[in-house]
Design an enzyme around this catalytic site. Sequence first.
Site, short mmCIF file in Angstrom:
data_model
loop_
_atom_site.label_atom_id
_atom_site.label_comp_id
_atom_site.label_asym_id
_atom_site.label_seq_id
_atom_site.Cartn_x
_atom_site.Cartn_y
_atom_site.Cartn_z
N ARG A 95 1.01 -1.15 -0.22
CA ARG A 95 0.03 -0.01 0.20
C ARG A 95 0.93 1.61 -0.49
O ARG A 95 2.06 1.17 0.74
CB ARG A 95 -0.96 0.10 1.40
CG ARG A 95 -0.30 -0.17 1.86
CD ARG A 95 0.00 1.12 3.27
NE ARG A 95 0.44 1.63 3.90
CZ ARG A 95 2.03 1.62 4.94
NH1 ARG A 95 2.61 1.74 3.46
NH2 ARG A 95 2.31 1.43 5.32
N GLU A 121 0.23 9.73 9.52
CA GLU A 121 1.15 9.35 9.40
C GLU A 121 0.94 8.97 10.76
O GLU A 121 1.40 10.07 11.54
CB GLU A 121 2.62 9.40 8.39
CG GLU A 121 3.43 8.78 7.63
CD GLU A 121 2.48 7.83 6.91
OE1 GLU A 121 2.48 6.28 7.06
OE2 GLU A 121 2.66 8.35 5.89
N HIS A 122 2.28 7.80 10.70
CA HIS A 122 2.05 7.11 12.59
C HIS A 122 1.29 7.79 13.77
O HIS A 122 1.17 8.10 14.35
CB HIS A 122 3.80 7.77 13.04
CG HIS A 122 4.64 7.16 12.37
ND1 HIS A 122 5.34 6.43 13.14
CD2 HIS A 122 5.97 7.59 11.04
CE1 HIS A 122 6.24 6.58 12.35
NE2 HIS A 122 6.41 6.47 11.39
N GLY A 180 11.57 -3.70 3.51
CA GLY A 180 11.74 -2.27 3.84
C GLY A 180 11.74 -1.13 3.05
O GLY A 180 12.38 -0.32 3.21
N GLY A 201 8.81 0.79 2.64
CA GLY A 201 7.60 1.60 3.09
C GLY A 201 6.45 1.22 2.44
O GLY A 201 5.51 2.55 2.62
N SER A 236 5.39 -4.71 2.55
CA SER A 236 6.05 -5.72 2.47
C SER A 236 5.28 -7.19 3.07
O SER A 236 4.79 -8.00 2.63
CB SER A 236 7.03 -6.02 1.43
OG SER A 236 8.10 -6.14 3.11
N ASP A 269 -1.21 -0.82 7.30
CA ASP A 269 -1.18 -1.22 6.56
C ASP A 269 -1.80 -2.89 6.33
O ASP A 269 -2.29 -3.34 4.79
CB ASP A 269 0.16 -2.16 6.69
CG ASP A 269 1.19 -0.75 7.22
OD1 ASP A 269 0.34 0.09 6.70
OD2 ASP A 269 1.93 -1.08 7.33
N ASN A 306 15.16 -0.90 8.68
CA ASN A 306 14.94 -2.15 9.09
C ASN A 306 14.14 -2.07 10.24
O ASN A 306 14.91 -1.67 11.43
CB ASN A 306 15.55 -3.52 9.25
CG ASN A 306 15.06 -4.69 9.09
OD1 ASN A 306 13.78 -4.65 10.29
ND2 ASN A 306 15.82 -5.41 8.72
N TYR A 323 11.16 3.00 15.51
CA TYR A 323 9.30 2.95 15.12
C TYR A 323 8.98 2.34 16.96
O TYR A 323 8.01 3.20 17.46
CB TYR A 323 8.90 1.63 14.25
CG TYR A 323 7.39 1.78 13.93
CD1 TYR A 323 6.80 1.95 12.98
CD2 TYR A 323 6.87 0.60 15.10
CE1 TYR A 323 5.68 1.92 12.91
CE2 TYR A 323 5.72 0.43 14.91
CZ TYR A 323 4.91 1.16 13.29
OH TYR A 323 3.56 0.87 13.70
#
Length: 511
Positions: A51, A57-58, A163, A165, A168, A213, A260, A269
């Site tokens: 996506r 975001e966040h 990795g 964004g 995956s 996601d 990562n 994160y």
Amino acid sequence: MSGPVPQVTALGDIYTEHSLLEQGARWNKLLEKFQSIYGGPAQFVSRSPGRVNIIGEHIDYSLYSVLPMGITPDVIIAVSTNLESSKEGTYKLKLANVDEERFPTRELDIAYGEVNIDATQHEWTNYFKAGLRGALQLLERKYGAGFKPKSMQVLLDGTVPAGGGLSSSAAFVSAGALSVMIANGEKDVDKKDLTEVAIVSERAVGVNSGGMDQSASVFSERGSALFVSFAPTLSARPVFFPKTNPELIFVVAQSFVTSNKQVTGPIHYNLRVVECSMAAAALNAKLCQGTELPKDSGPLGVSLHGFHTNYLKDSKKSMPEQLTELIVLTKSTLAQEEGYTLEEVASAAGTSVDDIKARFMSSFPVRGERFMLQQRALHVFTEALRVLDFLTLLEDKSRHSASEDTTDYNKKLGDLMNATQDSCRDLYECSCPEIDEICTIAREAGAYGSRLTGAGWGGCSVHLVPADKADAVKKALVEKYYSKRKLSEADMEAAIVVSRPMNGSAVLKLE
Ligand code: NG1
Ligand code: MG
């Protein structure tokens, strides 16, 4: 907007004509390879896409709504259950990947009732096992603890860069969980069940992830963005893009800076998830004296949204007005711009350091001297507001007839995305110099709005571009950014994609 994951018989039900030829060739290759590895045909293929997040975001793990869309790159998993385990009390998994050099084949005998995942090992099959574990928990709830999973032969092909964004991991976990459910005889897999399984499963791989996601990967619909809400429960609805003049498209550009989460989680994160939870606890202690911060589905069991609803439960104000009020209050209540030490966090939250550690810092390792509670909370509340502003613009009915020039309208959408990028860079500190540079280049070449998408610290960027400037934006990025790095031909080719909103999870039945 729930309902079952579609079971289709033709690829045209999954992809648009733009990509059908290429995808058809790829699926044929997968099925031929399956036949040659396992000596028999696959029974079905499960599919879930990556996506791009347009805005929001966040904030998913703080339980505020977001606006992503599904894309063409995806994970496809061909499966047959035509094998038996030789060991008593176990089932067998044969896991192969089309890219066998990077992702070597594994054979596992798994005892009934247990799926062990070692999140400290960076191992591709962990993502399949994560989906497996989540799907089996769901099946056990449904059919009882004695449920005996089927053995599976699996061949997987993924085109979402890892990795990068574009999520995956969510594509992999969602497609994996879906394949396990279908292999075990489920006919109609509910989209909401699958999403919830995928969210919880992904946390088993070592990331305190929100739910954006997985929702986007499962629920997306061709031609529309997806408005995803997490509270009071998970829900998603498509939002169509109005006709504009000039026409708008999304350009997605890689930075080739890899971040990562399994490695940098403690300082990036997972630390942000912790800081937001701490901010929620501190705001609640200071503003909602005498009432506990309510437990919710945030990764650490509480969220800024939980504080918000506790504090403003009787408010008559609109959501944007409430968020505006919280922005003002955050500045005065969490006033330490230099951040908070652990002792100061505990004191602000009216509790002990041990309690803070136990509640927020025990599930995943985090490292931080100072916790930036004001900045993180400000990002979350302002970003939640920008998502609502963006949605209001998209749904502004007066716009839809437009044959007149809509440049001003297009710019308003772009401005919101640019404000997100500023906030990610300055308040949330999740951008990086390369992404900042990409955004500047794209804006100078005609993008209305440019920002990072996904977790950041590298990865991908998304640009809202008038269709007639798409080539100029691409050219500028190649000349001023990509040509200055040593990229392989394949990377160069994958660097920029013009993205169309694409369908979410699906199953192709082969028998
Ligand atoms: P990426 O890094 O693209 O997987 C992550 C989270 C999302 C969301 C975004 C930031 C996971 C699986 N995904 O996306 O839930 O929080 O960052 O908006 O951790
Ligand atoms: Mg991910």
